[in-house]
Design a protein around this motif. Structure first.
Motif, short mmCIF file in Angstrom:
data_model
loop_
_atom_site.label_atom_id
_atom_site.label_comp_id
_atom_site.label_asym_id
_atom_site.label_seq_id
_atom_site.Cartn_x
_atom_site.Cartn_y
_atom_site.Cartn_z
N LYS A 1 2.51 -6.77 8.53
CA LYS A 1 2.77 -7.95 9.36
C LYS A 1 3.40 -7.60 10.71
CE LYS A 1 3.25 -11.05 5.40
NZ LYS A 1 4.12 -12.01 4.67
N VAL A 2 3.97 -6.41 10.83
CA VAL A 2 4.58 -6.01 12.10
C VAL A 2 3.54 -5.60 13.12
CG1 VAL A 2 6.12 -4.33 13.19
CG2 VAL A 2 6.75 -5.37 11.00
N THR A 3 2.59 -4.75 12.71
CA THR A 3 1.58 -4.24 13.64
C THR A 3 0.26 -5.00 13.57
OG1 THR A 3 0.71 -2.65 12.03
CG2 THR A 3 2.56 -1.93 13.41
N GLY A 4 0.04 -5.73 12.48
CA GLY A 4 -1.26 -6.38 12.28
C GLY A 4 -2.32 -5.43 11.76
N ASN A 5 -1.92 -4.20 11.44
CA ASN A 5 -2.89 -3.22 10.93
C ASN A 5 -3.21 -3.51 9.45
OD1 ASN A 5 -2.98 -1.87 13.37
ND2 ASN A 5 -1.53 -0.28 12.75
N THR B 1 -5.59 4.27 -5.74
CA THR B 1 -6.06 2.92 -6.05
C THR B 1 -5.32 1.88 -5.20
OG1 THR B 1 -4.61 2.93 -8.00
CG2 THR B 1 -6.94 3.45 -8.34
N LEU B 2 -4.33 1.19 -5.75
CA LEU B 2 -3.76 0.03 -5.06
C LEU B 2 -2.53 0.40 -4.23
CD1 LEU B 2 -4.25 -2.84 -7.65
CD2 LEU B 2 -5.85 -1.82 -6.03
N LEU B 3 -2.21 -0.51 -3.28
CA LEU B 3 -1.17 -0.30 -2.28
C LEU B 3 -0.12 -1.39 -2.35
CD1 LEU B 3 -3.39 0.40 0.89
CD2 LEU B 3 -2.36 2.10 -0.63
N TRP B 4 1.02 -1.12 -1.70
CA TRP B 4 2.09 -2.12 -1.56
C TRP B 4 2.93 -1.80 -0.35
CZ3 TRP B 4 3.35 -6.70 -3.62
CH2 TRP B 4 4.66 -7.19 -3.43
N PHE B 5 3.27 -2.83 0.46
CA PHE B 5 4.24 -2.70 1.54
C PHE B 5 5.54 -3.35 1.11
CE2 PHE B 5 1.34 -1.75 5.21
CZ PHE B 5 2.16 -0.81 5.82
N ASP B 6 6.67 -2.63 1.26
CA ASP B 6 7.95 -3.28 0.96
C ASP B 6 8.52 -3.93 2.21
OD1 ASP B 6 9.24 -1.32 2.49
OD2 ASP B 6 10.08 -0.26 0.77
N ALA B 7 9.67 -4.58 2.07
CA ALA B 7 10.25 -5.33 3.18
C ALA B 7 10.67 -4.45 4.34
CB ALA B 7 11.45 -6.14 2.67
N PHE C 1 5.03 6.33 2.23
CA PHE C 1 4.84 6.68 3.64
C PHE C 1 5.50 5.60 4.50
CE2 PHE C 1 1.37 8.28 1.12
CZ PHE C 1 1.05 9.51 1.64
N ASN C 2 5.76 5.94 5.77
CA ASN C 2 6.14 4.87 6.68
C ASN C 2 4.87 4.26 7.28
OD1 ASN C 2 5.28 6.51 8.84
ND2 ASN C 2 7.36 7.12 9.42
N ARG C 3 5.02 3.20 8.04
CA ARG C 3 3.84 2.48 8.55
C ARG C 3 3.03 3.30 9.55
NH1 ARG C 3 7.69 -1.33 10.17
NH2 ARG C 3 6.49 -2.91 9.04
N ASN C 4 3.62 4.39 10.05
CA ASN C 4 2.88 5.28 10.95
C ASN C 4 2.13 6.38 10.21
OD1 ASN C 4 3.83 3.94 13.31
ND2 ASN C 4 5.80 5.01 13.08
N VAL D 1 -11.80 -6.26 -6.02
CA VAL D 1 -10.84 -5.36 -6.65
C VAL D 1 -9.40 -5.70 -6.29
CG1 VAL D 1 -10.05 -2.96 -6.79
CG2 VAL D 1 -12.49 -3.47 -6.83
N ALA D 2 -9.11 -5.80 -5.01
CA ALA D 2 -7.72 -5.92 -4.58
C ALA D 2 -7.58 -7.03 -3.54
CB ALA D 2 -7.21 -4.60 -4.02
N LEU D 3 -6.35 -7.54 -3.41
CA LEU D 3 -6.04 -8.63 -2.50
C LEU D 3 -4.80 -8.29 -1.68
CD1 LEU D 3 -6.33 -11.51 -5.13
CD2 LEU D 3 -8.07 -10.94 -3.42
N ALA D 4 -4.72 -8.86 -0.48
CA ALA D 4 -3.53 -8.71 0.35
C ALA D 4 -3.34 -9.96 1.19
CB ALA D 4 -3.66 -7.49 1.26
N LEU D 5 -2.09 -10.37 1.36
CA LEU D 5 -1.78 -11.53 2.18
C LEU D 5 -1.70 -11.14 3.65
CD1 LEU D 5 1.08 -13.24 0.14
CD2 LEU D 5 -1.33 -13.90 0.23
N GLY D 6 -2.30 -11.96 4.50
CA GLY D 6 -2.17 -11.78 5.94
C GLY D 6 -0.97 -12.53 6.48
N SER D 7 -0.89 -12.65 7.80
CA SER D 7 0.27 -13.27 8.43
C SER D 7 0.10 -14.76 8.67
CB SER D 7 0.55 -12.58 9.77
OG SER D 7 -0.58 -12.69 10.63
N ALA D 8 -1.10 -15.30 8.50
CA ALA D 8 -1.35 -16.71 8.79
C ALA D 8 -1.97 -17.43 7.59
CB ALA D 8 -2.26 -16.84 10.01
#
Length: 344
Positions: A178-182, A220-226, A243-246, A130-137
Motif C-alpha cells: 500500500k505504500v508504493t502501490g507495487n 507459494t503464498l505471500l504476506w505483508f506485515d504492518a 524481505f523488506n519492500r525493496n 489460487v491466491a488473493l490480495a487486498l488493494g488500497s481502494a
C-alpha cells in the motif's frame, strides 16, 4: 420449455414462496458447544476457535425471491465452498474466497445479504484461482495459475478483469504494497517473486532456484506485515523468508521434519498485531505459531473434520482485529480463530 411455460412456472414459484414465508416455522438455535482453545486447560489459553462457514447461510446470507427465481429459470451457480485455497476480508466484513473447485472467487457480503461467484470476462470460468490480495481502494487481486493470469476484482463488480502484466509461468502467491502501490507476485514455476509497478512494468524480481538465503524452491503464498516486511512461504525449502519492500533479504526460519515446529509442506504465512508469525502446513494439517525470530510457540489443530481440525489447509488471512481465517481446503470450509493470549 417455452417462454409461456417459464412465465407460468415463475408466477407459481413466487406464489409458493409467499405462502411458505407466511407459515415457515421458527428454526431452533443450534446447541451450545463448549469453548475450544489451545493449549488445553488448565494451561493458559492462547488461541480460541471462533467459528466456521461453508455456505452463505452460515454467514447469515439468505436467498432473496429473485435469486430463487433466477435459479429456477436459468440454473444455479456454486454457492458453497468446494475447494477453498485462500481468503481475504475487505472493508465492511466482505469475505472473498478463491475456490478452484467452483471455478471462481466467492464474495460473501453479510451486510448486504448477498453472495456472488466472481468469474472472468464474458462469464468465463477461472480455471484455477489460487491466491488473493487486498488493494488500497477496496479492489481484490487474484492469481490464476492455470491461465497464468493476474486479475482484479473491483468493488461491486461480478467479473475479474485481467491485468496487463508480463507473462509468467505459474503465478500463485500475491501481495499488494500500500505504500508504493507495487504488486508482488510469486511465479512458482520460475522460483521467484516478481514485483510490478502500478503501470504493470516489472520493477525487480527476487530469488531464483536454490536453497541459500534469498533463493527459493517452489515458493507459494505471500504476506505483508504492518511494517512493510514481505514474508515468503518457501515451500520446498521448508521455511519462511523475510524481505523488506525493496527486496533486501532480512531473515528466515524453518526446517524440514515431522516434529512440532518443523515444516512438512508450508503453504502460507501471516502475522498478527502482537508480532506472532502463523504458518499453515498442509501435511501437518495444522497452524503453527512462531515469534518474530522464528522460535516455535504453539500448534493448533490436527487432521480431522471436527472444529479446530484440518484436512490439507492452505491459505491464511488475519484481519485488523486479529481474527484469523484459515482456508480448510478439503474440509470445504473456512475456519476462524482468535489470539487471546495477550501481548506476549
Amino acid at each position: 420449455m417455452t417462454h409461456a411455460k417459464r412465465r407460468t412456472l415463475a408466477l407459481g414459484f413466487l406464489l409458493l414462496l409467499s405462502m411458505l414465508g407466511a407459515c415457515a416455522p421458527i428454526q431452533p438455535k443450534p446447541e451450545e458447544q463448549a469453548p475450544l482453545v489451545w493449549p488445553e486447560l488448565p494451561n493458559r489459553p492462547r488461541i480460541a476457535f471462533v467459528g466456521q462457514f461453508s455456505k452463505p447461510a452460515d454467514l447469515g446470507i439468505g436467498k432473496g425471491v429473485f435469486e430463487r427465481l433466477g435459479e429456477l429459470l436459468f440454473g444455479t451457480v456454486p454457492t458453497r465452498l468446494i475447494r477453498p485455497l485462500s481468503v481475504v476480508v475487505a472493508g465492511g466484513g466482505v469475505v472473498y474466497v478463491a475456490d478452484p473447485g467452483a471455478s471462481g472467487v466467492h464474495r460473501f457480503d453479510p451486510g448486504a445479504g448477498r453472495h456472488d461467484l466472481i468469474v472472468g470476462p464474458d462469464g468465463q470460468a477461472l480455471p484455477s484461482p489460487v491466491a488473493l490480495a487486498l488493494g488500497s481502494a477496496g479492489e481484490v487481486y487474484v492469481t490464476d495459475s492455470a491461465s497464468a493470469q493476474v486479475l482484479v476484482i473491483r468493488p461491486g463488480t461480478r467479473v475479474a478483469a485481467p491485468l496487463d502484466l508480463p507473462q509468467m509461468m505459474q503465478p500463485t502467491g500475491i501481495a499488494f504494497d500500500k505504500v508504493t502501490g507495487n504488486l508482488f507476485v510469486v511465479d512458482t514455476g520460475a522460483h521467484r517473486v516478481n514485483v510490478f509497478k502500478p503501470d504493470g512494468t516489472l520493477a525487480f524480481a527476487l530469488g531464483g532456484r536454490g536453497d541459500g538465503a534469498g533463493a527459493f524452491n517452489y515458493p507459494t503464498l505471500l504476506w505483508f506485515d504492518a511494517e512493510g516486511h514481505l514474508y515468503v512461504t518457501d515451500s520446498l525449502n521448508f521455511r519462511i523468508q523475510i524481505f523488506n519492500r525493496n527486496g533486501n533479504y532480512l531473515s528466515g526460519f524453518g526446517q524440514a521434519g515431522d516434529g512440532l515446529g518443523d515444516n512438512v509442506r508450508p503453504k502460507s504465512v501471516a502475522t498478527d498485531s502482537h508480532g506472532h508469525v502463523y504458518v499453515v502446513d498442509a501435511l501437518h494439517h495444522a497452524l503453527q505459531i512462531y515469534d518474530i525470530s522464528g522460535r516455535y510457540l504453539l500448534s493448533v489443530g490436527s487432521m480431522g473434520t471436527e472444529r479446530g481440525e484440518f484436512w490439507l489447509p492452505t491459505g491464511i488471512f488475519i484481519d485488523e482485529s486479529d481474527l484469523i481465517y484459515i482456508a480448510d481446503s478439503y474440509n470445504q470450509r473456512v475456519q476462524m480463530f482468535r489470539y487471546i493470549g495477550g501481548p506476549t
